[in-house]
Design a protein around this motif. Structure first.
Motif, mmCIF file in Angstrom:
data_model
loop_
_atom_site.group_PDB
_atom_site.id
_atom_site.type_symbol
_atom_site.label_atom_id
_atom_site.label_comp_id
_atom_site.label_asym_id
_atom_site.label_seq_id
_atom_site.Cartn_x
_atom_site.Cartn_y
_atom_site.Cartn_z
ATOM 1 N N UNK A 48 70.077 34.013 26.510
ATOM 2 C CA UNK A 48 70.348 33.079 27.598
ATOM 3 C C UNK A 48 70.184 31.647 27.104
ATOM 4 N N UNK A 49 70.993 30.739 27.656
ATOM 5 C CA UNK A 49 70.852 29.313 27.373
ATOM 6 C C UNK A 49 70.393 28.629 28.657
ATOM 7 N N UNK A 50 69.241 27.998 28.602
ATOM 8 C CA UNK A 50 68.655 27.335 29.769
ATOM 9 C C UNK A 50 68.532 25.852 29.460
ATOM 10 N N UNK A 51 68.936 25.019 30.409
ATOM 11 C CA UNK A 51 68.856 23.578 30.246
ATOM 12 C C UNK A 51 67.669 23.000 30.992
ATOM 13 N N UNK A 52 67.110 21.941 30.459
ATOM 14 C CA UNK A 52 66.012 21.221 31.097
ATOM 15 C C UNK A 52 66.419 19.754 31.164
ATOM 16 N N UNK A 53 66.615 19.239 32.366
ATOM 17 C CA UNK A 53 67.081 17.876 32.540
ATOM 18 C C UNK A 53 66.127 17.111 33.449
ATOM 19 N N UNK A 234 77.318 24.241 29.042
ATOM 20 C CA UNK A 234 76.631 25.096 28.082
ATOM 21 C C UNK A 234 75.735 26.141 28.736
ATOM 22 N N UNK A 235 75.013 25.758 29.773
ATOM 23 C CA UNK A 235 73.838 26.519 30.205
ATOM 24 C C UNK A 235 74.140 27.555 31.288
ATOM 25 N N UNK A 251 71.964 27.702 38.865
ATOM 26 C CA UNK A 251 73.161 27.554 38.044
ATOM 27 C C UNK A 251 73.693 26.127 38.153
ATOM 28 N N UNK A 252 74.697 25.831 37.350
ATOM 29 C CA UNK A 252 75.202 24.461 37.278
ATOM 30 C C UNK A 252 75.689 23.956 38.623
#
Length: 323
Positions: A48-53, A234-235, A251-252
């Motif tokens: 899995x690809x997880x984003x942190x913003x 990406x995520x 999700x996005x």
């Protein structure tokens, strides 16, 4: 003695679907009276690809440092594949978590190949005496490490520059080299801290394809980035930090449509914003500590009275001759 050259494709349970790789619970980091990260929960599953913003100063890199042992969390715990991680960065790397940094940290006077070989040290079992005596086992391990390092350089597109000094690489290729060095430790989880910072659109697109390729190897990825297009393309999931607290995760589409996220990035206040409760407590404490207002001790001056009608008054300017 031999070197452990097992890749993630053959590592046990590396590609088990939906297995929780990272489980961070209630992570809090305080520096004196400053709380940089407060009660953050985050999970990352295999493949899995997880984003942190979040806005600047939201605590993203501090949270990364807590995950990788550079900081010992004030509260909370971090588990990797169900095992509580030790508060030592080299032990975290040995457990299976690798990272890159917001500011590139390469060995600039070493070659590209040597930089990747440095990342192999956690998977090398040769000891001091083996290095001194340089017997057959040492040479076998060294050759295996070189072969794996060259595979990784080929993977990121830097094999033709293996003997170049790292400092002579263009900026985008230095970023790739840092990723290759992280992959050399054969991680199950890769943490990327702003991997496209300072890149042009072509380099950003190449990095996006590289991260997808890493995911396809069965390695979970957690990435910090300010490029929203990059993150949302990406995520699989995105978590938003604001003032050290997790505001939302999803999700996005869910994150992009949340008004609180938009307000946080624009710096606009919103109801229930992280830090509001703490600010209210501070204001209440200040109000409680302030001394009560004292009554005036002097009697107020008497109000002026109107002059009698027959009392002469000063003439208005310009009317001195009208008296």
């Amino acid at each position: 003695m031999t070197t452990d050259t097992t890749t993630k494709d053959t590592a046990p349970d590396a590609t088990t679907p939906d297995r929780t790789v990272l489980d961070a619970r209630g992570v809090t980091m305080r520096f004196g009276g400053l709380t940089a990260v407060r009660g953050v929960d985050l999970t990352v599953r295999s493949g899995e690809i997880v984003g942190l913003i979040g806005p600047n100063g939201a605590g993203k890199t501090t949270f990364f440092n807590c995950l990788t042992g550079l900081y010992v969390p004030t509260e909370g715990e971090v588990r990797y594949k169900g095992t509580l991680l030790p508060p030592k960065s080299f032990k975290v790397t040995a457990a299976g978590i690798a990272r890159t940094f917001q500011n590139i940290r390469l060995f600039s006077n070493m070659t590209v190949l040597e930089n990747v070989l440095v990342g192999r040290h956690t998977r090398t079992k040769e000891g001091f005496w083996s290095a001194v005596l340089r017997g057959p086992g040492f040479h076998k391990a060294e050759n295996a490490s070189r072969a794996r390092a060259m595979e990784l350089l080929e993977f990121v597109g830097l094999a033709p520059k293996a003997e170049h000094l790292a400092r002579n690489l263009p900026y985008g290729e230095q970023r790739k080299l840092e990723i290759a060095r992280a992959l050399a430790s054969e991680p199950g989880l890769l943490l990327l801290d702003e991997p496209t910072a300072g890149m042009n659109p072509q380099e950003t697109r190449a990095t996006e394809e590289l991260v997808f390729a890493i995911r396809d190897m069965g390695i979970a990825v957690l990435v910090i980035e300010h490029d929203m297009r990059f993150i949302f393309n990406l995520c699989d999931r995105v978590a938003v930090l604001v003032q050290g607290e997790k505001l939302i995760e999803g999700d996005s589409a869910t994150v992009q449509g949340d008004d609180r996220v938009i307000a946080a990035y624009l710096g606009e206040p919103f109801e229930g914003a992280p830090g509001d409760e703490e600010a209210a407590e501070v204001h209440a404490a200040e109000a409680h500590a302030a001394p009560p207002a004292q009554a005036p001790t002097e009697a107020p001056a008497p109000a002026p009275t109107e002059a009698p009608a027959d009392t002469p008054t000063e003439a208005e300017p310009g009317k001195e001759n009208d008296r």
